[in-house]
Design a protein around this motif. Structure first.
Motif, PDB file in Angstrom:
ATOM      1  N   ILE A 285       0.845  -1.202   0.000  1.00 50.63           N
ATOM      2  CA  ILE A 285       0.000   0.000   0.000  1.00 50.63           C
ATOM      3  C   ILE A 285       0.877   1.248   0.000  1.00 50.63           C
ATOM      4  N   VAL A 286       1.896   1.251   0.851  1.00 44.82           N
ATOM      5  CA  VAL A 286       2.806   2.397   0.929  1.00 44.82           C
ATOM      6  C   VAL A 286       3.501   2.615  -0.412  1.00 44.82           C
ATOM      7  N   ASP A 287       3.967   1.537  -1.022  1.00 43.43           N
ATOM      8  CA  ASP A 287       4.684   1.659  -2.293  1.00 43.43           C
ATOM      9  C   ASP A 287       3.769   2.124  -3.419  1.00 43.43           C
ATOM     10  N   ARG A 288       2.559   1.591  -3.475  1.00 37.08           N
ATOM     11  CA  ARG A 288       1.654   1.855  -4.597  1.00 37.08           C
ATOM     12  C   ARG A 288       1.000   3.239  -4.528  1.00 37.08           C
ATOM     13  N   CYS A 289       0.719   3.731  -3.336  1.00 32.94           N
ATOM     14  CA  CYS A 289      -0.039   4.994  -3.238  1.00 32.94           C
ATOM     15  C   CYS A 289       0.830   6.209  -3.526  1.00 32.94           C
ATOM     16  N   ASP A 290       2.158   6.045  -3.485  1.00 32.81           N
ATOM     17  CA  ASP A 290       3.084   7.127  -3.836  1.00 32.81           C
ATOM     18  C   ASP A 290       2.868   8.389  -2.997  1.00 32.81           C
ATOM     19  N   GLY A 291       2.477   8.197  -1.738  1.00 32.29           N
ATOM     20  CA  GLY A 291       2.330   9.334  -0.840  1.00 32.29           C
ATOM     21  C   GLY A 291       1.057  10.133  -1.009  1.00 32.29           C
ATOM     22  N   VAL A 292       0.130   9.651  -1.858  1.00 25.48           N
ATOM     23  CA  VAL A 292      -1.137  10.357  -2.083  1.00 25.48           C
ATOM     24  C   VAL A 292      -2.177   9.837  -1.099  1.00 25.48           C
ATOM     25  N   PRO A 293      -2.659  10.681  -0.178  1.00 21.94           N
ATOM     26  CA  PRO A 293      -3.586  10.213   0.866  1.00 21.94           C
ATOM     27  C   PRO A 293      -4.831   9.509   0.324  1.00 21.94           C
ATOM     28  N   LEU A 294      -5.426  10.070  -0.715  1.00 25.96           N
ATOM     29  CA  LEU A 294      -6.647   9.468  -1.252  1.00 25.96           C
ATOM     30  C   LEU A 294      -6.381   8.080  -1.808  1.00 25.96           C
ATOM     31  N   PHE A 295      -5.241   7.899  -2.486  1.00 25.48           N
ATOM     32  CA  PHE A 295      -4.897   6.577  -3.004  1.00 25.48           C
ATOM     33  C   PHE A 295      -4.677   5.591  -1.865  1.00 25.48           C
ATOM     34  N   ALA A 296      -4.066   6.055  -0.779  1.00 21.91           N
ATOM     35  CA  ALA A 296      -3.849   5.167   0.365  1.00 21.91           C
ATOM     36  C   ALA A 296      -5.184   4.666   0.912  1.00 21.91           C
ATOM     37  N   GLU A 297      -6.153   5.564   1.019  1.00 24.97           N
ATOM     38  CA  GLU A 297      -7.476   5.175   1.500  1.00 24.97           C
ATOM     39  C   GLU A 297      -8.137   4.169   0.565  1.00 24.97           C
ATOM     40  N   GLU A 298      -8.137   4.487  -0.728  1.00 27.76           N
ATOM     41  CA  GLU A 298      -8.870   3.651  -1.684  1.00 27.76           C
ATOM     42  C   GLU A 298      -8.196   2.310  -1.897  1.00 27.76           C
ATOM     43  N   LEU A 299      -6.854   2.284  -1.877  1.00 31.40           N
ATOM     44  CA  LEU A 299      -6.149   1.005  -1.980  1.00 31.40           C
ATOM     45  C   LEU A 299      -6.534   0.093  -0.817  1.00 31.40           C
ATOM     46  N   THR A 300      -6.476   0.638   0.385  1.00 31.41           N
ATOM     47  CA  THR A 300      -6.803  -0.155   1.567  1.00 31.41           C
ATOM     48  C   THR A 300      -8.251  -0.624   1.516  1.00 31.41           C
ATOM     49  N   ARG A 301      -9.141   0.283   1.155  1.00 29.27           N
ATOM     50  CA  ARG A 301     -10.567  -0.070   1.111  1.00 29.27           C
ATOM     51  C   ARG A 301     -10.838  -1.158   0.067  1.00 29.27           C
ATOM     52  N   SER A 302     -10.194  -1.058  -1.107  1.00 30.65           N
ATOM     53  CA  SER A 302     -10.426  -2.051  -2.154  1.00 30.65           C
ATOM     54  C   SER A 302      -9.894  -3.423  -1.741  1.00 30.65           C
ATOM     55  N   ILE A 303      -8.773  -3.456  -0.998  1.00 31.92           N
ATOM     56  CA  ILE A 303      -8.228  -4.729  -0.516  1.00 31.92           C
ATOM     57  C   ILE A 303      -9.187  -5.368   0.487  1.00 31.92           C
ATOM     58  N   LEU A 304      -9.686  -4.576   1.414  1.00 27.80           N
ATOM     59  CA  LEU A 304     -10.618  -5.109   2.413  1.00 27.80           C
ATOM     60  C   LEU A 304     -11.908  -5.606   1.764  1.00 27.80           C
ATOM     61  N   ASP A 305     -12.376  -4.874   0.740  1.00 26.88           N
ATOM     62  CA  ASP A 305     -13.619  -5.268   0.062  1.00 26.88           C
ATOM     63  C   ASP A 305     -13.433  -6.490  -0.824  1.00 26.88           C
ATOM     64  N   SER A 306     -12.185  -6.801  -1.186  1.00 29.23           N
ATOM     65  CA  SER A 306     -11.929  -7.907  -2.124  1.00 29.23           C
ATOM     66  C   SER A 306     -12.123  -9.275  -1.486  1.00 29.23           C
ATOM     67  N   GLY A 307     -12.108  -9.336  -0.159  1.00 30.22           N
ATOM     68  CA  GLY A 307     -12.232 -10.623   0.521  1.00 30.22           C
ATOM     69  C   GLY A 307     -10.915 -11.351   0.683  1.00 30.22           C
ATOM     70  N   ALA A 308      -9.810 -10.712   0.285  1.00 35.77           N
ATOM     71  CA  ALA A 308      -8.497 -11.354   0.401  1.00 35.77           C
ATOM     72  C   ALA A 308      -7.985 -11.356   1.836  1.00 35.77           C
ATOM     73  N   LEU A 309      -8.602 -10.531   2.689  1.00 36.81           N
ATOM     74  CA  LEU A 309      -8.219 -10.490   4.097  1.00 36.81           C
ATOM     75  C   LEU A 309      -9.412 -10.877   4.964  1.00 36.81           C
ATOM     76  N   ARG A 310      -9.106 -11.500   6.104  1.00 34.29           N
ATOM     77  CA  ARG A 310     -10.151 -11.871   7.052  1.00 34.29           C
ATOM     78  C   ARG A 310      -9.933 -11.085   8.344  1.00 34.29           C
ATOM     79  N   GLU A 311     -11.019 -10.517   8.863  1.00 37.50           N
ATOM     80  CA  GLU A 311     -10.933  -9.703  10.064  1.00 37.50           C
ATOM     81  C   GLU A 311     -10.878 -10.587  11.306  1.00 37.50           C
ATOM     82  N   LYS A 312      -9.908 -10.261  12.184  1.00 37.22           N
ATOM     83  CA  LYS A 312      -9.790 -10.941  13.472  1.00 37.22           C
ATOM     84  C   LYS A 312     -10.022  -9.921  14.580  1.00 37.22           C
ATOM     85  N   ALA A 313      -9.789 -10.302  15.804  1.00 36.86           N
ATOM     86  CA  ALA A 313     -10.100  -9.433  16.935  1.00 36.86           C
ATOM     87  C   ALA A 313      -9.319  -8.122  16.891  1.00 36.86           C
TER      88      ALA A 313
END
Length: 335
Positions: A285-313
């Motif tokens: 995420i840090v490498d891909r967003c290139d320091g752009v705050p909006l990209f950091a938000e959307e990258l993280t959000r798209s990863i969470l929405d993709s189902g590739a990660l599972r939420e734990k406690a």
């Protein structure tokens, strides 16, 4: 991309042709009041960084409260958080202000003279095109009277700007086109500064890189000739704006830089509900967003929405391949 901009009703899960899994469907029932991403509260993360920039705005605000006109331009690349910083600051100090005046330029009206100014006046004066022309003219006269600007010249000039016919109620002004334009801008400056008479006032003007030439000339006149009134103007723009008023004593420009790693990680953690992300995902995420705050938000959000990660406690764990790419619609919207 459309989240928060529409109201909808859930229709439940349905089987669709060509899709193996059941899909949840939604019926759009109308538009929400939000027109910009930063107006959709559910999409906003915890505000990160910009301490120095906020201190500059605070200093300008204190000068304004002391009775001085001050103007600050927040300039930076797309996605750097210019509008969010401006609005956050206005929200924080608005309880100290007697008035908040806001305008926004759009790419669809760049060739329409004074378009954001006309929208502002119509909104604040309660004018709409459903009203009869005579009613609009009377309303204009009443509102100008409140501001102590209801002389004949001001009424006729503003009526012309707002496309309100005056008929034979007022004698036509004997002004050359150049003089008429100059006087119109002077009246508009008087309307803006009049808002500060009752106490400190905020003027928020967003996306000036899309503003028409007339609006930019009006702001230049405001910045270079504004009387000493408690007024703070906060403007936002991308780098393509050439601020002709940069040398004005009452003006200051802040350039928003890209975020450092720690700030990007804070944004990602905020989107992830305060829970730790896998270190490799966070690095990408840090490498891909290139320091752009909006990209950091959307990258993280798209990863969470993709189902590739599972939420734990207290964290998220990887359960499938993670694609760390800026969503295409988001990337296209910022170019």
């Amino acid at each position: 991309i459309v989240e928060g901009y529409f109201t909808s009703k859930c229709l439940g899960e349905w089987r669709l042709k060509g899709v193996s899994e059941r899909m949840r469907l939604w019926l759009v029932t109308g538009e929400s009041a939000s027109r910009e991403r930063i107006e959709v509260v559910s999409m906003l993360t915890t505000f990160v960084g910009r301490e120095w920039e906020r201190s500059v705005l605070e200093e300008a605000w204190q000068d304004s409260r002391a009775g001085h006109s001050r103007f600050v331009l927040l300039r930076g690349d797309p996605g750097m958080g210019k509008s969010r910083l401006a609005r956050l600051f206005c929200e924080q100090v608005q309880f100290q202000a007697a008035d908040l005046v806001s305008m926004r330029s759009t790419p669809y009206n760049s060739n329409s003279p004074f378009h954001p100014v006309i929208e502002l006046i119509e909104r604040r004066f309660g004018l709409n095109h459903i009203q009869a022309s005579a009613d609009r003219l009377e309303r204009l006269k009443e509102e100008l009277a409140v501001l102590r600007l209801a002389d004949t010249e001001a009424i006729v000039l503003l009526a012309s700007l707002l496309s309100i016919p005056v008929g034979d109620r007022y004698t036509p002004l004997k002004l050359s086109p150049v003089r008429r334009r100059t006087r119109t801008m002077q009246v508009l400056v008087e309307i803006i500064t009049a808002s500060a008479r009752a106490g400190p006032a905020l003027l928020l003007v967003e996306d000036l890189h899309w503003a028409d030439t007339s609006t930019l000339e009006l702001l230049e006149l405001l910045i270079t000739t504004a009387p000493e009134v408690p007024l703070l103007g906060i403007f936002t723009a991308r780098y393509e704006l050439d601020a002709a008023w940069a040398a004005a004593p009452a003006f200051r420009m802040i350039e928003l830089s890209r975020f450092q790693r720690a700030e990007v990680e804070s944004i990602a953690r905020s989107v992830a509900l305060g829970k730790a992300l896998p270190s490799e995902v966070l690095r990408q995420i840090v490498d891909r967003c290139d320091g752009v705050p909006l990209f950091a938000e959307e990258l993280t959000r798209s990863i969470l929405d993709s189902g590739a990660l599972r939420e734990k406690a207290v964290s998220w764990e990887t359960v499938g391949p993670v694609a760390v790419e800026v969503p295409v619609p988001m990337d296209a919207s910022l170019t």
